[in-house]
Design a protein around this motif. Structure first.
Motif, short mmCIF file in Angstrom:
data_model
loop_
_atom_site.label_atom_id
_atom_site.label_comp_id
_atom_site.label_asym_id
_atom_site.label_seq_id
_atom_site.Cartn_x
_atom_site.Cartn_y
_atom_site.Cartn_z
N THR A 146 0.78 -1.44 0.50
CA THR A 146 -0.03 0.20 -0.02
C THR A 146 1.13 1.44 0.00
N ASP A 147 0.19 2.67 -0.64
CA ASP A 147 0.91 3.33 -0.48
C ASP A 147 1.57 4.15 1.11
N PRO A 158 2.36 12.32 0.83
CA PRO A 158 1.72 12.24 -1.09
C PRO A 158 1.90 13.74 -1.68
N ARG A 163 9.13 10.66 -3.93
CA ARG A 163 8.65 10.16 -4.44
C ARG A 163 8.91 9.72 -6.02
N THR A 168 7.45 4.42 -9.73
CA THR A 168 6.81 3.20 -9.14
C THR A 168 5.58 3.09 -10.30
N LEU A 170 2.24 1.50 -10.82
CA LEU A 170 0.23 1.59 -9.87
C LEU A 170 0.27 0.65 -10.18
N SER A 179 -5.94 7.64 -0.57
CA SER A 179 -4.54 7.38 -1.24
C SER A 179 -3.20 6.47 -0.02
N ARG A 180 -3.57 6.22 1.52
CA ARG A 180 -3.33 5.51 2.15
C ARG A 180 -3.18 3.98 1.75
N ARG A 182 -3.71 2.98 -1.34
CA ARG A 182 -3.86 2.54 -3.15
C ARG A 182 -2.57 1.25 -3.19
#
Ligand code: DAH
Length: 370
Positions: A146-147, A158, A163, A168, A170, A179-180, A182
């Motif tokens: 996960t993110d 974020p 980053r 990455t 996805l 978002s956490r 994803r």
């Protein structure tokens, strides 16, 4: 071989015994000559073949003409005969077939090569073993992460530009999730640091070997899938000197005791201070050569002291199950972390110039590590 179907003249016990004794004698005589696998197979087909097998043909002929009361004694005898044939085949299969006409015992045997560890796994196991000898244990984590674990808890907020350093991959269609949550392919093994600390209070001494993924084009030194070994040590009074001593020892264990290490300031969001570790060039001993771009040093791994922001993220996760949890209070404990690329280390150890060799499955490459 005897092919004609014998006549059964009478169905009394004596006549049956006599008829089956003749068949058994035939089986015995033929079984004694089975010296090759081919002869055995012919014998099997001749007697037990499902359509034209002798047993089938004879039993059909004899049972058809038999009065009802003779069926049972006939059936019993056919079963015994079948067992005798099967036993003869078993005995022959187990018998050594040496020095028999038709077999050239001077021909070389079929050699079954023992398997070997793939050079990448071998390097990974070597690295892990160095740390096992220092009292570390191994932890693993998922490749689809996960993110939160891959970035946020490691102090990559974020939209933070750090980053961008991790190209990455996805997982598609995650936009509806917070978002956490994803999903993505983990870009490093560092998320397992977080997973470990959330699950376990200090002291922690772990290594984390595993596969990682980045949106990198394949070339001589890059591959979109590669391997890392991560390390994490958290306890009371862990200092930067402990980090230096540990990694200096590990590099000497991996590359030989003559190897020197040096630490350069660097940046990783999850460590403060952070450093890049270089080892003296193992090809020229530090004099300068093409492999070390005439610097005498080769850059090998990243490391640093665990950032208090990482401990804070761990603490807020742990407090979801125990609101009083204070195990990772940075006033009481400290830690260091490091991460290294397994391909890079194996390439340096063996002087391999193209990372693609590891994944090609080319036996000429792999056999060199046998
Ligand atoms: N995760 C970093 C990367 O993939 C490597 C790394 C650097 C790991 C420093 C660490 C560390 O644990 O302290 O680029």
């Amino acid at each position: 071989m005897t092919d004609a179907i014998p006549q059964l003249l009478s169905h009394d016990e004596a006549a049956l015994d006599q008829a089956f004794a003749t068949l058994e004698a035939q089986v015995r005589a033929e079984a004694a000559t089975l010296t090759t696998a081919e002869a055995q197979e012919n014998f099997r087909l001749h007697w037990l073949g499902r359509k034209q097998g002798r047993l089938k043909l004879i039993s059909e002929a004899w049972l058809k003409s038999a009065p009802a009361e003779a069926r049972k004694p006939l059936g019993i005898r056919f079963n015994q005969l079948k067992q005798q044939i099967e036993q003869a085949l078993e005995v022959q299969a187990g018998a050594p077939k040496t020095a028999v006409a038709g077999i050239d015992i001077t021909l070389p045997g079929l050699v079954r090569e023992p398997g070997i560890e793939h050079p990448l796994l071998k390097a990974m196991h070597e690295i892990v073993a160095v740390f096992h000898n220092l009292g570390y244990s191994t932890n693993l984590g998922p490749q689809v992460e996960t993110d939160f674990y891959n970035f946020e808890a490691l102090n990559f907020p974020p939209n933070h530009p750090a980053r961008d350093t991790q190209d990455t991959l996805l997982v598609a269609d995650q936009q509806k999730k917070p978002s956490r949550d994803r999903l993505l392919m983990r870009t490093h093994t560092s998320p397992v640091q977080i997973r470990t600390m959330v699950a376990q209070a200090p002291p922690v001494r772990i290594v984390i070997p595993g596969k990682v993924h980045r949106n990198d084009a394949a070339d001589a030194t890059h591959s979109p899938i590669f391997h890392q070994v991560e390390g994490l040590c958290v306890d009371t009074n862990i200092t930067f000197s402990d980090l230096k001593g540990t990694l200096d020892h590990a590099m000497k264990a991996l590359f030989g005791s003559a190897v020197k290490t040096r630490f350069f300031p660097s940046f990783f969001p999850f460590t403060e201070p952070s450093a890049d570790v270089q080892i003296s060039c193992i090809f020229c001993g530090g004099k300068g050569c093409r492999k070390c771009k005439h610097s005498g040093w080769i850059e090998l791994l990243g490391c640093g002291m665990v950032d208090p922001a990482v401990f804070a993220a761990v603490t807020s996760e742990r407090r979801k199950t125990d609101p009083a949890d204070d195990a990772y209070n940075p006033e009481k404990i400290s830690g260091f972390a490091f991460g290294m690329g397994v391909e890079r280390i194996a390439m340096i150890q063996h002087g391999i110039s193209d990372i693609g060799h590891f994944y090609s499955g080319d036996m000429r490459f792999l056999e060199q590590f046998a």
